[in-house]
Design a protein around this motif. Structure first.
Motif, PDB file in Angstrom:
ATOM      1  N   ARG A 187       0.860  -1.181   0.000  1.00  0.00           N
ATOM      2  CA  ARG A 187       0.000   0.000   0.000  1.00  0.00           C
ATOM      3  C   ARG A 187       0.896   1.230   0.000  1.00  0.00           C
ATOM      4  O   ARG A 187       2.015   1.194   0.524  1.00  0.00           O
ATOM      5  CB  ARG A 187      -0.926   0.020   1.222  1.00  0.00           C
ATOM      6  CG  ARG A 187      -0.254   0.207   2.543  1.00  0.00           C
ATOM      7  CD  ARG A 187      -1.267   0.386   3.663  1.00  0.00           C
ATOM      8  NE  ARG A 187      -2.134  -0.758   3.792  1.00  0.00           N
ATOM      9  CZ  ARG A 187      -1.878  -1.805   4.580  1.00  0.00           C
ATOM     10  NH1 ARG A 187      -0.753  -1.842   5.283  1.00  0.00           N
ATOM     11  NH2 ARG A 187      -2.708  -2.814   4.659  1.00  0.00           N
ATOM     12  N   GLY A 188       0.426   2.301  -0.629  1.00  0.00           N
ATOM     13  CA  GLY A 188       1.245   3.499  -0.703  1.00  0.00           C
ATOM     14  C   GLY A 188       0.594   4.575  -1.537  1.00  0.00           C
ATOM     15  O   GLY A 188      -0.606   4.530  -1.811  1.00  0.00           O
ATOM     16  N   LYS A 189       1.393   5.550  -1.956  1.00  0.00           N
ATOM     17  CA  LYS A 189       0.909   6.695  -2.712  1.00  0.00           C
ATOM     18  C   LYS A 189       1.441   6.643  -4.142  1.00  0.00           C
ATOM     19  O   LYS A 189       2.594   6.276  -4.361  1.00  0.00           O
ATOM     20  CB  LYS A 189       1.361   8.000  -2.056  1.00  0.00           C
ATOM     21  CG  LYS A 189       0.840   8.199  -0.641  1.00  0.00           C
ATOM     22  CD  LYS A 189       1.423   9.453  -0.017  1.00  0.00           C
ATOM     23  CE  LYS A 189       0.933   9.640   1.413  1.00  0.00           C
ATOM     24  NZ  LYS A 189       1.555  10.824   2.058  1.00  0.00           N
ATOM     25  N   ARG A 190       0.586   7.033  -5.080  1.00  0.00           N
ATOM     26  CA  ARG A 190       0.985   7.103  -6.480  1.00  0.00           C
ATOM     27  C   ARG A 190       0.726   8.501  -7.014  1.00  0.00           C
ATOM     28  O   ARG A 190      -0.372   9.045  -6.860  1.00  0.00           O
ATOM     29  CB  ARG A 190       0.227   6.075  -7.318  1.00  0.00           C
ATOM     30  CG  ARG A 190       0.707   6.013  -8.768  1.00  0.00           C
ATOM     31  CD  ARG A 190       0.121   4.826  -9.458  1.00  0.00           C
ATOM     32  NE  ARG A 190       0.758   4.594 -10.744  1.00  0.00           N
ATOM     33  CZ  ARG A 190       0.558   3.507 -11.473  1.00  0.00           C
ATOM     34  NH1 ARG A 190      -0.239   2.561 -11.035  1.00  0.00           N
ATOM     35  NH2 ARG A 190       1.163   3.359 -12.621  1.00  0.00           N
ATOM     36  N   SER A 191       1.719   9.098  -7.656  1.00  0.00           N
ATOM     37  CA  SER A 191       1.628  10.467  -8.136  1.00  0.00           C
ATOM     38  C   SER A 191       0.783  10.551  -9.407  1.00  0.00           C
ATOM     39  O   SER A 191       0.939   9.750 -10.323  1.00  0.00           O
ATOM     40  CB  SER A 191       3.030  11.016  -8.413  1.00  0.00           C
ATOM     41  OG  SER A 191       2.978  12.220  -9.135  1.00  0.00           O
TER      42      SER A 191
ATOM     43  N   THR B 105       5.436   6.233  -3.720  1.00  0.00           N
ATOM     44  CA  THR B 105       6.116   6.646  -2.497  1.00  0.00           C
ATOM     45  C   THR B 105       5.398   6.078  -1.276  1.00  0.00           C
ATOM     46  O   THR B 105       4.253   5.604  -1.373  1.00  0.00           O
ATOM     47  CB  THR B 105       6.165   8.182  -2.372  1.00  0.00           C
ATOM     48  OG1 THR B 105       4.822   8.704  -2.443  1.00  0.00           O
ATOM     49  CG2 THR B 105       6.993   8.805  -3.483  1.00  0.00           C
ATOM     50  N   ASP B 106       6.090   6.148  -0.124  1.00  0.00           N
ATOM     51  CA  ASP B 106       5.524   5.719   1.168  1.00  0.00           C
ATOM     52  C   ASP B 106       4.944   4.306   1.085  1.00  0.00           C
ATOM     53  O   ASP B 106       3.821   4.050   1.547  1.00  0.00           O
ATOM     54  CB  ASP B 106       4.447   6.698   1.639  1.00  0.00           C
ATOM     55  CG  ASP B 106       4.989   8.096   1.872  1.00  0.00           C
ATOM     56  OD1 ASP B 106       6.212   8.233   2.045  1.00  0.00           O
ATOM     57  OD2 ASP B 106       4.184   9.045   1.887  1.00  0.00           O
ATOM     58  N   LEU B 107       5.716   3.395   0.517  1.00  0.00           N
ATOM     59  CA  LEU B 107       5.236   2.025   0.320  1.00  0.00           C
ATOM     60  C   LEU B 107       5.392   1.195   1.589  1.00  0.00           C
ATOM     61  O   LEU B 107       6.427   1.245   2.259  1.00  0.00           O
ATOM     62  CB  LEU B 107       5.992   1.368  -0.834  1.00  0.00           C
ATOM     63  CG  LEU B 107       5.850   2.050  -2.198  1.00  0.00           C
ATOM     64  CD1 LEU B 107       6.725   1.348  -3.231  1.00  0.00           C
ATOM     65  CD2 LEU B 107       4.398   2.063  -2.648  1.00  0.00           C
ATOM     66  N   GLU B 108       4.366   0.397   1.905  1.00  0.00           N
ATOM     67  CA  GLU B 108       4.386  -0.502   3.057  1.00  0.00           C
ATOM     68  C   GLU B 108       3.997  -1.906   2.581  1.00  0.00           C
ATOM     69  O   GLU B 108       3.020  -2.074   1.845  1.00  0.00           O
ATOM     70  CB  GLU B 108       3.414  -0.035   4.127  1.00  0.00           C
ATOM     71  CG  GLU B 108       3.732   1.337   4.697  1.00  0.00           C
ATOM     72  CD  GLU B 108       2.700   1.778   5.725  1.00  0.00           C
ATOM     73  OE1 GLU B 108       1.748   1.004   5.974  1.00  0.00           O
ATOM     74  OE2 GLU B 108       2.842   2.878   6.277  1.00  0.00           O
TER      75      GLU B 108
END
Length: 219
Positions: free
Chosen positions: A160-164, A171-174
């Motif tokens: 899970r994380g952020k996609r631009s 970014t901010d992948l977990e």
């Protein structure tokens, strides 16, 4: 039919002709009437609303780039079409359209590649993917230590994380879980699948269009 600027995808952009005049540069696009109507409608709506909140991210980004250029270099940018003598939109150094869409979205993603490092004081793993290069994914000690050592092996991972919106970067992948896979070619299995699917595939008149409709987003 011609117009001076239109917001369209790169792959569909027409050839451009330049008409240089004293004190200005005209960028002319020659397009079907439907594209001109769309262009005029979009620019008129921006002028009417005086904001960009009804546009998708890509179109907001394009207008924002024109706006920044006008402010930086003192340009006056007019958007015209051959449907009207008056510009449907003018951008200059006083224009202040605000981009209000988020720059990223949060979701879950599947990544595939080779894990080349894992562990550390703050537990994480590093995976090399074909599309995004090297990515860092935070994890727990338990996730990393569970099962066999995964370094230098091909793995799939669910994160899970952020996609631009702007450049598709992650970014901010977990880490959520590991998905081991073995990319081994099995011709016998492939032949059976093709044979089974051939009956329905033969009914599809436009295979390329059909494939485009069912494609999943790969990472």
């Amino acid at each position: 039919m011609s117009l001076s600027y239109i917001l369209i995808e790169k792959k569909n952009r027409p050839h451009i002709s330049y008409d240089i005049e004293e004190g200005s540069a005209k960028h002319k696009f020659f397009l079907p009437i439907t594209a001109v109507i769309l262009f005029k409608g979009l620019t008129n709506e921006i002028k009417k609303r005086n904001n960009l909140d009804f546009l998708d991210y890509k179109r907001q980004s394009i207008i924002d780039k024109f706006q920044k250029k006008a402010v930086k270099d003192g340009y006056i940018i007019e958007f015209n079409s051959s449907m009207s003598k008056e510009p449907s939109l003018v951008i200059d150094n006083t224009t202040n359209f605000e981009m209000i869409v988020p720059t990223f979205y949060e979701s879950e993603f599947y990544l595939y590649g080779e894990i080349y490092q894992e562990g550390g004081k703050n537990p994480n793993l590093h995976i090399s993917t074909k599309k995004y290069g090297n990515l860092t994914v935070s994890a727990t000690k338990e996730q990393i230590m569970d099962g066999e050592k995964k370094t230098y092996k091909p793995y799939g991972i669910k994160v899970r994380g952020k996609r631009s919106f702007e450049d598709d970067s992650l970014t901010d992948l977990e880490l959520i879980e590991f998905i081991q896979y073995k990319p081994v070619f099995n011709k016998s299995l492939l032949d059976k699948v093709i044979e089974k699917a051939s009956v329905n595939l033969s009914k599809i008149t436009n295979v390329d269009a059909w494939l485009d409709d069912i494609k999943a987003e790969g990472i």
